[in-house]
Motif scaffolding. Structure first.
Motif, short mmCIF file in Angstrom:
data_model
loop_
_atom_site.label_atom_id
_atom_site.label_comp_id
_atom_site.label_asym_id
_atom_site.label_seq_id
_atom_site.Cartn_x
_atom_site.Cartn_y
_atom_site.Cartn_z
N ILE A 127 -27.41 -17.97 -4.46
CA ILE A 127 -28.80 -17.65 -4.79
C ILE A 127 -29.67 -18.89 -4.56
O ILE A 127 -29.45 -19.94 -5.16
N LEU A 133 -32.59 -11.63 -4.17
CA LEU A 133 -32.61 -11.54 -5.64
C LEU A 133 -33.61 -12.52 -6.23
O LEU A 133 -34.35 -12.20 -7.16
N LEU A 178 -28.00 -8.60 -1.15
CA LEU A 178 -28.41 -7.84 -2.32
C LEU A 178 -27.29 -6.90 -2.78
O LEU A 178 -27.09 -6.72 -3.99
N ALA A 181 -24.81 -8.93 -4.68
CA ALA A 181 -25.33 -9.25 -6.01
C ALA A 181 -25.23 -8.05 -6.94
O ALA A 181 -25.03 -8.20 -8.16
N LEU A 191 -27.68 -8.15 -10.28
CA LEU A 191 -28.94 -7.42 -10.20
C LEU A 191 -29.40 -7.01 -11.60
O LEU A 191 -30.55 -7.27 -12.00
#
Length: 514
Positions: A127, A133, A178, A181, A191
Motif C-alpha cells: 500500500i 486502496l 484491489l 486487498a 478493504l
C-alpha cells in the motif's frame, strides 16, 4: 476479411486501429490524449468524459478514412492505462475527475494505512500513494461527500466499455491490487478494515470475455456498430505483452512508452521486494511500472531546446555526437518512482558533470540511467523466480531506437527482441478480440499466429566490464542520494525552510556592477 476495432488508451495519446485476422493494421488513427491537471500538491487528474471524447474522435477518424472496413468490424477491444481510478455514482455518472497514475496525494494516507492495518496480510506492504486502496481512503478523508455517493470504481478502459455497452465490469489483471486487498487473510480483509465497501467493485470478467454489445443511442460512428461484441480486455501493459508475444513462461518484457514497464513471466507466483506479482490468467508477472521512460527523453530534449521536432530524430541526432571518455551517471527519478521503490519523494540527478560534457553525454546518460533501472527490476525478478529470462521482448515508442535497444541488451546482459508491430498494445487488443470471437483456441495460439519478430539485439561481451562498473556506481549513487532527495522534497513543502525560494526568486533584484 475479418476486422476488429482495437484501441489503446495511453498516458499521453489514444490510438485506434482496424486490424485483420493476420494481425495487419489496415487503418489507424492516433490523437493526443487530454493533458492531466497537475499541481505541486501531488494532484494529477483527468475528466473521464475526455477519454470518451477521444474514443469518439478516433473512431470517427477511422470511419471517415476507411468506411468499408469500419462497417466490417466484428468486435471491439480496448486496453488502457492503469493505476487510474474513475469514481462513479449510482447512476453511472463520474463523481469527480479520475485520479491518474501520477497522483501522489494519498502518500500520507497510505503510510497511515500501513501502520494500522494487518501487517500479515499479503497486500499490506504494497500500500502506497499509487495503490487504489490508499486513493479510496484519501477520498473518504478529503472528499467525504463524494465518497458517500461512490457506487463503482472503474479503470479508464472499463469506463469506455461501460459507455459503449451500459455494463460496469473489469478484469482481474487490471483490478489485481484491489482484489488482493479484498481477499480475506485469517478472516480479515484490508478493504473492510479500511472502511471501503466491497460493493464498489464491478463484475469481474476474463480479458477475452464479452462485456456486452454496443448499445443503441450512441453518437456516430457507434451507430454503425450496434450489437457488435465489446470484449473486456485489460490494462495496456498486459495487452502490449500479448502483442509482443511475451505472454509465455521465461520471457521478460519491457514496454517503453511515456513510462516504462518491465517484468518477467513465470508459472509460479514468486515474490520480490518492490515488485508486483500479478496473476496474468494462467501465468504470473513479476515486475511492474516505473515513472520514467520516453517521457524522460522528452524532458531532456525540452531542456536542450530541441523539443520542437520529431523526438526520434532529435535523440538520434544527439546520440550521433561525440562522447567524452568519462561518462555521466543519471538517476532518472524525475517524478518519484514506482517499481521497485514506490517512493514519490525520489528525485533525479546528473552525477559527474565536467566542462567537456555536451548534449551527447547527456543523451547517453539518460538512456543508460533508465536501462540501469531496468536491470535492477530484471535481476530482482530473476532471483525470485530462480531462473534467467531467455530474452526481453521490447516494445513501445523507444523500441524504434536501435541504440537504446542495444544499450538495454548490453546493460541487462540479455537478448533484446523487437517485435514487428510498432503498436503492440493495439495488436494485443486485437488478439483479445479474435480470441474472444473464437478464431483461436487460446491467447497462446493467437500470439503464435499473429506476432512476428523484426530485430534481435545480442549483448556485446566487449561492453560488459564497462557497463558492470557503471551499474555498480549507479547503485552507489542511488543509496547515497535517496535520503537527500527525501529531505529536499520535505524542505520545499508548504511551511518548510525551502518553500519560499521560488517566490523570493521572482521578486529578486538584479545588481549590475560597472
Amino acid at each position: 476479411m475479418s476486422i476488429v476495432l482495437a484501441c489503446d488508451l495511453g498516458g499521453t495519446s489514444f490510438r485506434a486501429a482496424l486490424v485483420d485476422e493476420t494481425g495487419a493494421t489496415c487503418a489507424q488513427h492516433a490523437i493526443a490524449g487530454p493533458a492531466s491537471h497537475d499541481d505541486r500538491s501531488g494532484r494529477s487528474e483527468i475528466e473521464p468524459d475526455a477519454w470518451w471524447k477521444l474514443l469518439t474522435e478516433a473512431c470517427s477518424g477511422l470511419a471517415a478514412e476507411a468506411p468499408a472496413l469500419f462497417d466490417a468490424v466484428e468486435a471491439v477491444a480496448i486496453c488502457g492505462v492503469t493505476r487510474t481510478q474513475v469514481f462513479l455514482d449510482r447512476d453511472g455518472w463520474p463523481l469527480r475527475a479520475a485520479m491518474t497514475w501520477k497522483d501522489t496525494r494519498a502518500d500520507a494516507v497510505a503510510a497511515g494505512l500501513r501502520a494500522r492495518l494487518d501487517p500479515a496480510h499479503p497486500e499490506s506492504a504494497a500500500i502506497n500513494a499509487f495503490h487504489p486502496l490508499a486513493r479510496l481512503a484519501w477520498l473518504r478523508e478529503e472528499e467525504p461527500e463524494a465518497f458517500a455517493e461512490l457506487a463503482c470504481l472503474l479503470e479508464p478502459k472499463d469506463y469506455l466499455n461501460f459507455r459503449l455497452t451500459g455494463r460496469q465490469a473489469s478484469d482481474p489483471v487490471s483490478m489485481a491490487r484491489l482484489l488482493t486487498a479484498a481477499a480475506p487473510h485469517d478472516g480479515r480483509d484490508l478493504l473492510a478494515a479500511a472502511g471501503i465497501p466491497a460493493s464498489i467493485l464491478p463484475a469481474m470478467l476474463e480479458p477475452w470475455e464479452q462485456v456486452g454489445g454496443v448499445q443503441p443511442g450512441l453518437p456516430a460512428p457507434f451507430d454503425r456498430l450496434i450489437g457488435k461484441p465489446v470484449f473486456c480486455a485489460s490494462n495496456d501493459t498486459w495487452a502490449a505483452v500479448v502483442g509482443l508475444g511475451a505472454m509465455r513462461e521465461g520471457f521478460a518484457y519491457n514496454i517503453s512508452g511515456t513510462t516504462e514497464v518491465l517484468g518477467v513471466v513465470g508459472r509460479e507466483p514468486a515474490r520480490a521486494e518492490g515488485l508486483l506479482t500479478v496473476d496474468w490468467r494462467g501465468l504470473f508477472q513479476l515486475g511492474g511500472p516505473s515513472q520514467t521512460g520516453a517521457d524522460t527523453v522528452s524532458w531532456l530534449l525540452a531542456l536542450l531546446g530541441r523539443d520542437g521536432a520529431d523526438v526520434g530524430q532529435e535523440i538520434d541526432a544527439l546520440l550521433s555526437g561525440p562522447r567524452q571518455p568519462q561518462p555521466l551517471l543519471f538517476l532518472p527519478y524525475l517524478q518519484g518512482e514506482r517499481v521497485p521503490y514506490w517512493d514519490p519523494s525520489l528525485r533525479g540527478a546528473l552525477i559527474g558533470l565536467n566542462r567537456q560534457h555536451g548534449p551527447a553525454d547527456l543523451a547517453f546518460a539518460v538512456l543508460e540511467g533508465v536501462a540501469c533501472l531496468n536491470r535492477i527490476v530484471l535481476e530482482r525478478a530473476e532471483t525470485a523466480l530462480g531462473r534467467v529470462a531467455t530474452e526481453i521482448r521490447f516494445g513501445g515508442g523507444a523500441a524504434a531506437n536501435p541504440v537504446w535497444s542495444q544499450i538495454k541488451a548490453d546493460l541487462c546482459g540479455r537478448p533484446v527482441v523487437v517485435a514487428a508491430s510498432k503498436e503492440p498494445g493495439l495488436l494485443g487488443a486485437a488478439i483479445v478480440a479474435f480470441t474472444g470471437l473464437g478464431r483461436f483456441a487460446s491467447l497462446a495460439q493467437a500470439q503464435e499466429a499473429l506476432v512476428t519478430v523484426a530485430r534481435r539485439f545480442e549483448p556485446d561481451p566487449a561492453r560488459k566490464p564497462a557497463y558492470d562498473a557503471l551499474f555498480a556506481l549507479f547503485r552507489q549513487a542511488e543509496a547515497a542520494l535517496a535520503p537527500i532527495s527525501r529531505d529536499l522534497v520535505a524542505a520545499a513543502q508548504e511551511g518548510g525552510p525551502l518553500a519560499g525560494l521560488a517566490r523570493h526568486a521572482s521578486a529578486a533584484t538584479v545588481l549590475h556592477v560597472d
